[in-house]
Design a protein around this motif. Structure first.
Motif, PDB file in Angstrom:
ATOM      1  N   HIS B  19       0.825  -1.201   0.000  1.00  0.00           N
ATOM      2  CA  HIS B  19       0.000   0.000   0.000  1.00  0.00           C
ATOM      3  C   HIS B  19       0.857   1.247   0.000  1.00  0.00           C
ATOM      4  CE1 HIS B  19       1.288  -0.390   4.005  1.00  0.00           C
ATOM      5  NE2 HIS B  19       0.676  -1.527   4.070  1.00  0.00           N
TER       6      HIS B  19
ATOM      7  N   PHE C  27      -4.131   4.493   6.628  1.00  0.00           N
ATOM      8  CA  PHE C  27      -3.938   3.935   5.302  1.00  0.00           C
ATOM      9  C   PHE C  27      -4.610   4.899   4.351  1.00  0.00           C
ATOM     10  CE2 PHE C  27      -3.930  -0.031   7.857  1.00  0.00           C
ATOM     11  CZ  PHE C  27      -2.607  -0.347   7.628  1.00  0.00           C
ATOM     12  N   VAL C  30      -8.136   5.741   4.847  1.00  0.00           N
ATOM     13  CA  VAL C  30      -8.694   5.088   6.034  1.00  0.00           C
ATOM     14  C   VAL C  30      -7.833   5.418   7.233  1.00  0.00           C
ATOM     15  CG1 VAL C  30      -9.332   2.903   7.098  1.00  0.00           C
ATOM     16  CG2 VAL C  30      -9.459   3.158   4.626  1.00  0.00           C
ATOM     17  N   ALA C  32      -7.074   3.855  10.236  1.00  0.00           N
ATOM     18  CA  ALA C  32      -7.297   2.561  10.885  1.00  0.00           C
ATOM     19  C   ALA C  32      -7.156   2.690  12.401  1.00  0.00           C
ATOM     20  CB  ALA C  32      -6.330   1.518  10.352  1.00  0.00           C
ATOM     21  N   ASN C  52     -15.140  -6.274  13.600  1.00  0.00           N
ATOM     22  CA  ASN C  52     -14.308  -6.465  12.419  1.00  0.00           C
ATOM     23  C   ASN C  52     -13.981  -5.098  11.838  1.00  0.00           C
ATOM     24  OD1 ASN C  52     -16.394  -9.229  11.673  1.00  0.00           O
ATOM     25  ND2 ASN C  52     -14.276  -9.335  12.348  1.00  0.00           N
ATOM     26  N   GLY C  53     -12.714  -4.877  11.649  1.00  0.00           N
ATOM     27  CA  GLY C  53     -12.307  -3.604  11.063  1.00  0.00           C
ATOM     28  C   GLY C  53     -12.085  -2.512  12.089  1.00  0.00           C
ATOM     29  N   LYS C  56      -7.838  -3.806  15.346  1.00  0.00           N
ATOM     30  CA  LYS C  56      -7.050  -4.655  16.248  1.00  0.00           C
ATOM     31  C   LYS C  56      -5.779  -5.156  15.574  1.00  0.00           C
ATOM     32  CE  LYS C  56     -10.484  -7.518  16.617  1.00  0.00           C
ATOM     33  NZ  LYS C  56     -11.429  -6.877  15.699  1.00  0.00           N
ATOM     34  N   SER C  57      -5.946  -5.719  14.384  1.00  0.00           N
ATOM     35  CA  SER C  57      -4.771  -6.265  13.698  1.00  0.00           C
ATOM     36  C   SER C  57      -3.785  -5.165  13.357  1.00  0.00           C
ATOM     37  CB  SER C  57      -5.194  -6.993  12.425  1.00  0.00           C
ATOM     38  OG  SER C  57      -6.003  -8.094  12.747  1.00  0.00           O
ATOM     39  N   THR C  58      -4.310  -4.027  12.986  1.00  0.00           N
ATOM     40  CA  THR C  58      -3.420  -2.909  12.672  1.00  0.00           C
ATOM     41  C   THR C  58      -2.630  -2.507  13.913  1.00  0.00           C
ATOM     42  OG1 THR C  58      -5.089  -2.161  11.108  1.00  0.00           O
ATOM     43  CG2 THR C  58      -3.348  -0.607  11.664  1.00  0.00           C
ATOM     44  N   GLU C 180      -6.304 -13.534  17.070  1.00  0.00           N
ATOM     45  CA  GLU C 180      -7.315 -14.566  16.824  1.00  0.00           C
ATOM     46  C   GLU C 180      -6.716 -15.954  16.648  1.00  0.00           C
ATOM     47  OE1 GLU C 180     -10.564 -13.589  14.335  1.00  0.00           O
ATOM     48  OE2 GLU C 180     -10.150 -11.444  14.391  1.00  0.00           O
ATOM     49  N   HIS C 212     -12.855 -13.006  18.988  1.00  0.00           N
ATOM     50  CA  HIS C 212     -14.244 -12.544  18.933  1.00  0.00           C
ATOM     51  C   HIS C 212     -15.143 -13.368  19.831  1.00  0.00           C
ATOM     52  CE1 HIS C 212     -13.621  -9.565  15.881  1.00  0.00           C
ATOM     53  NE2 HIS C 212     -12.960 -10.423  15.129  1.00  0.00           N
ATOM     54  N   THR C 410      -8.014  -5.141   1.199  1.00  0.00           N
ATOM     55  CA  THR C 410      -7.880  -4.149   2.257  1.00  0.00           C
ATOM     56  C   THR C 410      -8.922  -4.318   3.359  1.00  0.00           C
ATOM     57  OG1 THR C 410      -9.316  -2.626   1.110  1.00  0.00           O
ATOM     58  CG2 THR C 410      -6.976  -2.476   0.632  1.00  0.00           C
ATOM     59  N   LEU C 411      -9.763  -5.326   3.249  1.00  0.00           N
ATOM     60  CA  LEU C 411     -10.760  -5.527   4.300  1.00  0.00           C
ATOM     61  C   LEU C 411     -10.139  -6.246   5.487  1.00  0.00           C
ATOM     62  CD1 LEU C 411     -13.969  -6.687   2.430  1.00  0.00           C
ATOM     63  CD2 LEU C 411     -13.255  -4.405   3.092  1.00  0.00           C
ATOM     64  N   SER C 412     -10.720  -6.048   6.635  1.00  0.00           N
ATOM     65  CA  SER C 412     -10.267  -6.803   7.799  1.00  0.00           C
ATOM     66  C   SER C 412     -10.734  -8.244   7.628  1.00  0.00           C
ATOM     67  CB  SER C 412     -10.835  -6.202   9.069  1.00  0.00           C
ATOM     68  OG  SER C 412     -12.203  -6.506   9.166  1.00  0.00           O
ATOM     69  N   GLY C 414     -12.514 -10.431   9.287  1.00  0.00           N
ATOM     70  CA  GLY C 414     -13.908 -10.795   9.461  1.00  0.00           C
ATOM     71  C   GLY C 414     -14.771 -10.319   8.312  1.00  0.00           C
ATOM     72  N   ASN C 415     -14.454  -9.149   7.812  1.00  0.00           N
ATOM     73  CA  ASN C 415     -15.239  -8.630   6.696  1.00  0.00           C
ATOM     74  C   ASN C 415     -15.000  -9.423   5.416  1.00  0.00           C
ATOM     75  OD1 ASN C 415     -16.870  -6.298   7.575  1.00  0.00           O
ATOM     76  ND2 ASN C 415     -14.893  -5.563   8.316  1.00  0.00           N
TER      77      ASN C 415
HETATM   78  N1  LIG Z   1      -3.077  -2.532   4.117  1.00  0.00           N
HETATM   79  C1  LIG Z   1      -4.206  -1.847   4.285  1.00  0.00           C
HETATM   80  N2  LIG Z   1      -4.579  -0.926   3.357  1.00  0.00           N
HETATM   81  C2  LIG Z   1      -5.717  -0.243   3.501  1.00  0.00           C
HETATM   82  N3  LIG Z   1      -6.566  -0.380   4.533  1.00  0.00           N
HETATM   83  C3  LIG Z   1      -6.258  -1.270   5.484  1.00  0.00           C
HETATM   84  C4  LIG Z   1      -5.072  -2.064   5.389  1.00  0.00           C
HETATM   85  N4  LIG Z   1      -5.011  -2.876   6.479  1.00  0.00           N
HETATM   86  C5  LIG Z   1      -6.128  -2.601   7.199  1.00  0.00           C
HETATM   87  N5  LIG Z   1      -6.881  -1.651   6.606  1.00  0.00           N
HETATM   88  C6  LIG Z   1      -8.131  -1.090   7.118  1.00  0.00           C
HETATM   89  O1  LIG Z   1      -7.935  -0.725   8.445  1.00  0.00           O
HETATM   90  C7  LIG Z   1      -9.080  -1.002   9.238  1.00  0.00           C
HETATM   91  C8  LIG Z   1      -8.690  -1.842  10.413  1.00  0.00           C
HETATM   92  O2  LIG Z   1      -8.351  -3.171   9.989  1.00  0.00           O
HETATM   93  P1  LIG Z   1      -7.855  -4.304  10.972  1.00  0.00           P
HETATM   94  O3  LIG Z   1      -7.353  -5.423  10.130  1.00  0.00           O
HETATM   95  O4  LIG Z   1      -6.910  -3.730  11.950  1.00  0.00           O
HETATM   96  O5  LIG Z   1      -9.205  -4.741  11.681  1.00  0.00           O
HETATM   97  P2  LIG Z   1      -9.427  -5.820  12.826  1.00  0.00           P
HETATM   98  O6  LIG Z   1      -9.875  -5.096  14.018  1.00  0.00           O
HETATM   99  O7  LIG Z   1      -8.238  -6.673  12.968  1.00  0.00           O
HETATM  100  O8  LIG Z   1     -10.648  -6.652  12.227  1.00  0.00           O
HETATM  101  P3  LIG Z   1     -10.944  -8.249  12.254  1.00  0.00           P
HETATM  102  O9  LIG Z   1     -11.571  -8.547  13.544  1.00  0.00           O
HETATM  103  O10 LIG Z   1     -11.923  -8.446  11.167  1.00  0.00           O
HETATM  104  O11 LIG Z   1      -9.658  -8.931  12.032  1.00  0.00           O
HETATM  105  C9  LIG Z   1     -10.069  -1.654   8.284  1.00  0.00           C
HETATM  106  O12 LIG Z   1     -10.984  -0.692   7.856  1.00  0.00           O
HETATM  107  C10 LIG Z   1      -9.236  -2.122   7.147  1.00  0.00           C
HETATM  108  O13 LIG Z   1      -9.998  -2.134   5.979  1.00  0.00           O
END
Ligand SMILES: Nc1ncnc2c1ncn2[C@@H]1O[C@H](COP(=O)(O)OP(=O)(O)OP(=O)(O)O)[C@@H](O)[C@H]1O
Ligand SMILES: Nc1ncnc2c1ncn2[C@@H]1O[C@H](COP(=O)(O)OP(=O)(O)OP(=O)(O)O)[C@@H](O)[C@H]1O
Ligand SMILES: [Mg+2]
Ligand SMILES: [Mg+2]
Lengths: 322, 362, 521, 362
Positions: B19, C27, C30, C32, C52-53, C56-58, C180, C212, C410-412, C414-415
């Protein structure tokens, strides 16, 4: 250059009762190797050799294909030596790269006839018969120089379409061309290198015509690629110049005779040398000399003169066209 | 991760995560969607640069409008045959494959179409033969890959070798002259000032664009190249489609064979040398992902035209072959680097160095 | 931005090892992370909750040095740090198990575990030592049976998760982040995981745990931090005592009852699917099952009991070696997915990234992957219609973000799962095969998904559901099949089975169960 | 999972899911870990078949044990230079890249090493030059790919073109003769009856095997090619490693250049034409995955030897080139198909056709 596959009989020397050399001698095996044919000239070389060998009842002809590069040819020749031929006729991919093989064969007692691409080492061959690449360029240069001088063109624009540029023979041709033009005070305005194929000739010619909106003369090294060159010239509707070809294909000679295109002459580099090589190899193997010469053995070097074919003499050369 | 990691490998081996484009822009997906456009703009930039260099070297020629128009036609004419092949190649690559046999198939189709026997059937017979041979060989490629499970690289390499051999066999290694006036005239015909071959290219590219972007066939191609397993589990007949992709590439080779035959008024077994490399390179430069799943016809077309324009400029500048090659290598590198320039990265650079004070927002 | 967090709930917790304040990560387009606070203490299990989203992962990628925060402070062991990359974070003592399995297929288990920090001298790997240590780690994880020399490619998803865990343990870390980890684990494996986590915390190692499944948080967690839309909506809540309602409303901004939709009283309709004697050598044998219109049939079993393979075989993605699959009274040709889809079957496979998604493609194209031709006229696609339809499903599933033109990549996590399931809501699917449909799906969306599945059934669709969460199988299904070692050992209406029954059934005689028990004992 | 989907594209487009691992560890044929072995056995089968065909065509030669031994040495000698290149190529491909420039780098290294100026430094100077040029050009490739983010295909294609041009420039398009007796004698030296070049090949392959299988460099190469993102997350310096991979390939080209120079007692800009295709094909036939992440040195070696044996057989059978090519295409296809034969599929086939009891139907 034609759709027929057999060589013109005229490119071989048939039985001739007058000629003592054709008289049957001891039976000999001639090994032969030439690079894989990907265009007309090489194909004609192989075909001529085969046809000429077929004309002698005392010759067994063993041909090995040479593959795509010097390494492959070396490999093929190794197997040929195992067949223990009396003499080897060889058109190497590259004389320098196969020099070592020539030495090896000669040391093993097999005379080597080098066809067209010279070995640098004199010990590596018994006979060298080749065309004159430099002379070919010189012939083309003189034809163009004279013609332009005759037309009183002061500083003419001359184009050159060479063959495969990585080959030494192409370099020699260009060097001869340049040297001959220099004697008239002329230079080459643009030089393109094609790949000995019609489609590459067409492409390079088209670009050359673009680069030179007005041209006085063009030399194209190879009549086979010349088919494409002529197509490009016709398509561009250009006729303000004349062109000289190279090699001497049948189609080119016909075109020159017909005089409907810009092609006015071609300088020969005839694949008939393969026929001659077979004839001489046979004599070498049989330990005979050339009947017209005083010497009892075949000479060590024969270099074909590059001849210039024009409308005037086209009819006499037509039978030699390949 | 499956595709994306592969993508990374191909696209930017070792680069950090993919990205990082424009920050602060509007909705960022737009940015992603605009990528082909940006790439194409990059290629247009390269074309303009080539033009400028030409004009600098040979002001005499470039100041003549007629000559310029004519030169553009020459560039396009030379792009025509390889362009048609590249359209087919683009489909194959997007579908996750590769076709190394295109040059050989052109030679085989061309040679087959110009045998005396075929020529006796007239232009229709010749065209039919070229196209049928191309499609037939393409189907063999496809069958080996889809049903024989050969890696595309190997299957089409085998076809390359075999088809050149067969072409040499058929032609007796001779250059076969086309005596057909209609075929030969294709290369010289102009319609409204535009060479017929160029029109053929544009038509083929146009149809290719529609096929790729507007039809289910194109959609399946992208899906299969993007993730073959997902496509299969979605009920797409991956094997059958793969066959069709290679047949399509073969068809393009057949068309290109007729174009080349017309240009050279002849055909031979050694024709179209290394077209496979040119076509693949053009497609990749045009933004097609070598690992499949992404690519555009317009980009491929630009890629082909860039290569054609480079060759043309070399002739006009009268460069010797060896210099030509060195410069060509450099131009390829620069062209690709140029496509990667992003305004955002300039902005980012500025920000990182405190030139502006930015605060991206949601 | 260093507002004092709520005081730790329990006394006796270790000192603070990690403190984040005001962390922002953007991002393109976004945000995040938008000012996140986090405080982790030595020896605690700190849970991260969020939809989801939510980010957390970020957040954990920021901690692991994968992403660099745009703004904010990260304090590690009392010092301000900015990790230059994953290596730096690992060196500093932070190990991570990523949400997406990050293993290399053609390396062995041991090589994967020690990738990047191989025991070596002069560049030569000490293979014996690596294998020995790997076996030790796997043994500690209760999976000594996974051969250290085996290629990771040959392991099932759960096996890979275990390798990931072993990898995290292989660094002598002070903080282990788990994104997870339980998503791909079966019930018994989760117990095993918790045992490991307790061992770790007992040694004073801090664990950041993402899941979750609220019941897991209750069982293993000490404190909870909740993320909502990239912001911290609550910090350091006590994990065991905070009411569920509270947690959910802080995550989602509304209250959701985490319950299964009621079963309708109506009898299931005519028979849709009839499977007889289905088998594949080494996977499962002699499976008989029926699914009726409007019926949800759940399959319970341990990881490796062959449920995924069964589903794939029914669908034709694997070629049946024995037995028949009959849909609507007509036999399906074995190994032909296209025929199955034509007959009205649909499957949401287990591994979404490799089996289901075109990551670089927009959401709507992923959703319409199975049926874009049905929107097409004469072979020409109609993207407008596709987008509209996809939008409808996105709304129904509460996809975030809702923009269906966005690339799935680019979705998390779960999404992405929602996109996979959403695909089959579009077509005229009459029998839906769902393999772990709620894996990684958040509480709110999970309830939506259950409702959607139930609604589908109400509309006459038959559903065959595989899930490793026994409560889910029991709560959602009408009828349950229990599988063990490739055989169906029990079929019964869901109401006649309890969670304990199912667990007894799946474990009985199972080798894995035996070893687990031994180790636990 | 990452690689697996790509793999499917490459390996078995559209095929059903790859065989599930053996449960209960029964037949090792199904076991993934044994796959390289099975493939290599397939290639050995191909070699035996080629030998049998040769013996059938020319019983006179093949009945002579000395000749057979000598012929094997000839085959191996011919495999030597391309074999060394293939070792480097195998690393590059396993690491997720591709190197189209190998043939050009051999030519460039060879030409550079045989200029009169270089030759004046004697054999050490020549060998040093060849190797240094190879590594240098490889580093440029690597830098373009790792830091310039060019697709490997394009970066190395540009290098191919540029290096051939530079070689032509340096040599003035002349074939440069090596006057150095030591260099020239390499090709003719035998140690214990085994040609020195063959020994060099075996040493390079042996070192390659150790490097790939026993060192962190090799294992990380597999990781980068298999899952670049995972490698990055594991803290591997992916870019630096990528540089090294291309430098390694360049090093192999330098060694091969000396070998070829010795064989031909000369060097030229057009040398080693299309070695890139041969090397890639040999690696793939040997079981290396074109998309990276999997491959074996032994397999690549067998791949090279198979190609070399095919060429040798053609010479012995004295096939005309065009027939050679057709047959070669067919052999490649058969060789790959042969590697895919699995006992399990034979069993399945038998079962499906009711030869054994089973009942899949409807
Ligand atoms: N590489 C990326 N480029 C663009 N957007 C991103 C990127 N990585 C994550 N996002 C966006 O950042 C937001 C947070 O994503 P993240 O993966 O941290 O969610 P999460 O809390 O881990 O969700 P889940 O429970 O589904 O795993 C989301 O809207 C996701 O679309
Ligand atoms: N720990 C393990 N080590 C090696 N092989 C295993 C292991 N666990 C399972 N397998 C094999 O993997 C295959 C099936 O695994 P898979 O996980 O797909 O089954 P499943 O019932 O679908 O479980 P789940 O859906 O929960 O993953 C079986 O053939 C089994 O032998
Ligand atoms: Mg996540
Ligand atoms: Mg499963």
């Amino acid at each position: 250059t034609s759709n027929e596959q057999t060589p013109t009989p005229a490119q071989t020397k048939g039985a001739d009762t007058e000629n003592p050399n054709t008289a049957a001698g001891k039976a000999v095996t001639i090994g032969f190797s030439a690079p894989a044919a990907d265009h007309g000239w090489i194909a004609a070389i192989t075909n001529n050799a085969k046809a000429q060998a077929g004309a002698y009842k005392d010759v067994t002809f063993k041909q090995v294909e040479a593959g795509k590069d010097a390494a492959a040819q070396r490999a093929a020749l190794d197997t040929l030596i195992a067949e223990k031929p009396d003499v080897i006729v060889l058109l190497p991919h590259d004389g320098k790269e196969l020099n070592a093989f020539g030495l090896k064969a000669m040391e093993a007692g097999i005379p080597v006839v080098n066809l067209d691409r010279a070995f640098p080492d004199a010990l590596a061959y018994r006979l060298q018969i080749k065309g004159d690449n430099y002379g070919m360029g010189v012939a083309a240069g003189h034809y163009i120089g004279k013609a332009l001088k005759a037309k009183n063109v002061a500083s003419p624009i001359i184009g050159e379409i060479a063959g495969m540029d990585e080959l030494e023979l192409t370099q020699e041709r260009s060097a001869g061309f340049k040297a001959a033009l220099a004697t008239y005070g002329f230079t080459v305005a643009n030089r393109r290198a094609a790949r000995f194929t019609a489609d590459s000739g067409q492409k390079e010619a088209q670009n050359l015509l673009q680069a030179l909106p007005k041209i006085d003369a063009v030399w194209n090294h190879d009549d086979d690629q010349g088919i494409g060159v002529l197509a490009a010239i016709t398509a561009a509707n250009r006729s303000e110049f004349f062109m000289v070809g190279g090699a001497g294909s049948k189609k080119a000679i016909e075109d020159i005779a017909a005089d409907k295109t810009v092609l006015k002459a071609t300088v020969t580099y005839s694949p008939s040398m393969a026929s001659s090589a077979i004839s001489l190899a046979r004599l070498i193997a049989q330990g005979r000399g050339m009947s017209d010469l005083v010497e009892l053995q075949v000479p060590k070097e024969v270099i074909l003169a590059s001849e210039t074919i024009t409308k005037e003499n086209a009819s006499t050369y037509l039978k030699l066209g390949f | 991760m499956s595709v994306s990691s592969e993508q990374k490998v191909e696209q930017e081996v070792a680069g950090p995560a993919p990205h990082a484009p424009a920050v602060g822009g509007t909705s960022w997906w737009k940015d992603e969607a605009q990528e082909p456009l940006r790439r194409n703009l990059g290629l247009v930039g390269v074309l303009l640069a080539l033009f400028a260099i030409g004009a600098y070297i040979r002001p005499d020629l470039y100041s003549d409008a007629d000559w310029v128009v004519n030169n553009i036609m020459v560039i396009l004419t030379q792009a025509a045959a390889i362009g048609v092949v590249t359209v087919g190649m683009t489909f194959v690559i997007i579908g996750g494959g590769i076709d190394l046999s295109v040059g050989a198939l052109i030679a085989l189709s061309g040679v087959w179409a110009t045998t005396l026997a075929t020529q006796s059937f007239g232009p229709v017979g010749m065209i039919f033969t070229a196209v049928a041979v191309g499609i037939g060989a393409g189907l063999v490629n496809g069958a080996l890959i889809a049903y024989g499970r050969l890696v595309p690289f190997i299957a089409t390499l085998a076809m390359l070798v075999a088809a050149r051999g067969l072409a040499a066999q058929i032609s007796g290694k001779q250059t076969q002259i086309s005596a057909d006036q209609f075929i030969n005239s294709l290369a010289t015909t102009r319609i409204g000032g535009i060479p017929l071959l160029v029109i053929i290219l544009l038509v083929v590219a146009g149809l290719g664009w529609v096929l790729l972007n507007r039809t289910t066939f194109g959609r399946r191609t992208v899906a299969i190249g993007g993730n073959a397993e997902a496509a299969r589990l979605a009920g797409i007949n991956v094997r059958g489609h793969t066959m069709l992709l290679y047949a399509l590439s073969g068809l393009c080779c057949g068309i290109a064979a007729i174009m080349l035959t017309s240009l050279a008024t002849s055909s031979q077994a050694a024709a179209a040398e290394l077209y496979e490399l040119d076509a693949i390179a053009a497609a990749i430069i045009g933004g097609t992902l070598l690992s499949g799943g992404r690519g555009t016809i317009v980009g491929s077309l630009f890629g082909v035209i860039v290569f054609s324009a480079i060759t043309n400029l070399f002739a006009i500048a009268n460069l010797p072959t060896e210099v030509q090659n060195m410069v060509k290598g450099a131009i390829i590198v620069v062209a690709v680097l140029l496509q990667q320039v992003r305004f955002s990265s300039i902005t980012q650079f500025a920000r990182r160095h405190g030139l502006t004070r930015a605060k991206p927002q949601t | 931005m260093s507002e004092q967090p709520v005081a730790a709930a329990e006394a006796g917790a270790g000192e603070v090892v990690l403190r984040l304040s005001g962390v922002v990560k953007t991002f393109p387009g976004v945000r995040a992370l938008d000012g996140v606070e986090l405080e982790v203490r030595a020896g605690e299990v700190h849970c991260l909750l969020g939809q989801n989203g939510a980010g957390k992962s970020t957040l954990i990628k920021v901690l692991a040095g994968v992403h660099r925060p745009d703004e904010g402070d990260v304090q590690w062991l009392g010092e301000q740090v900015a990790f230059s990359g994953p290596q730096a974070a690992m060196k500093a003592g932070i190990a991570t198990i990523y949400q997406e399995l990050d293993l290399v297929d053609y390396l062995s288990v041991a090589e994967n575990i020690y990738l990047g920090h191989e025991p070596r001298s002069l560049g030569f790997v000490h293979r014996g030592q690596a294998a020995r240590q790997a076996r030790e780690l796997l043994g500690r994880l209760g999976h000594g049976e996974i051969p250290a020399h085996r290629l990771v490619k040959s392991l099932p998803a759960a096996g890979k998760q275990i390798v990931s865990m072993a990898r995290a343990l292989s660094h002598s870390a002070k903080l282990i982040i788990m994104d997870e980890p339980s998503a791909v684990l079966a019930h018994d494996e989760v117990g095993n995981l918790f045992r490991i986590i307790r061992e770790l915390t007992a040694q004073g190692i801090a664990v950041v745990y993402i899941s979750h499944r609220l019941e897991e948080i209750r069982e293993i967690g000490d404190r909870v931090t909740v993320l909502k839309d990239g912001r911290t909506s609550a910090v350091n809540l006590p994990a065991r005592t905070t009411p569920t309602r509270d947690l959910v409303s802080r995550m989602t901004g509304r209250s959701i009852e985490y319950v299964f939709p009621p079963r309708p009283d109506t009898e299931p309709g005519e028979k849709l699917l009839e499977v007889r004697g289905l088998g594949r050598s080494g996977e499962f044998t002699g499976v008989d099952l029926d699914v009726h219109s409007g019926e949800i049939v759940g399959i319970a079993g341990l990881v490796g009991s062959g449920r995924s393979e069964l589903l794939e075989t029914v669908f034709g993605a694997r070629q049946a070696e024995a037995g028949t699959v009959v849909m609507d009274g007509r036999g399906l040709p074995p190994g032909n997915v296209a025929a199955a889809v034509r007959a009205g079957l649909g499957m949401a496979p287990e591994e979404r990234k490799s089996q289901a998604l075109l990551l670089g493609q927009p959401i709507y194209r992923n959703m319409t992957l199975t049926n874009f031709s049905s929107y097409a006229t004469a072979g020409f696609t109609d993207t407008g219609k596709e987008q509209a339809e996809a939008m409808r499903v996105a709304n129904q599933l509460e996809l975030r973000p809702r923009d269906v033109r966005r690339a799935v990549r680019t979705l998390s996590g779960g999404n992405q799962q929602k996109v996979v399931v959403g695909r089959w809501l579009l077509g005229g699917t009459r029998l839906l095969l769902l393999d772990e449909p709620t894996r990684g799906v958040d509480v709110g969306a999970r309830a939506e998904l259950y409702q959607v599945i139930r609604d589908l059934a109400a509309n006459g669709v038959g559903v065959l559901l595989v899930s490793s969460e026994v409560p889910e199988v029991l709560g959602l299904s009408d009828r349950v099949l229990v599988m063990r070692e490739g055989r169906v050992v029990r079929t019964a209406p869901a109401t006649e089975l309890s969670e304990e029954d199912v667990l007894d059934l799946v474990m009985a005689g199972s080798l894995t169960a035996a070893t687990t028990e031994e180790v636990a004992a």
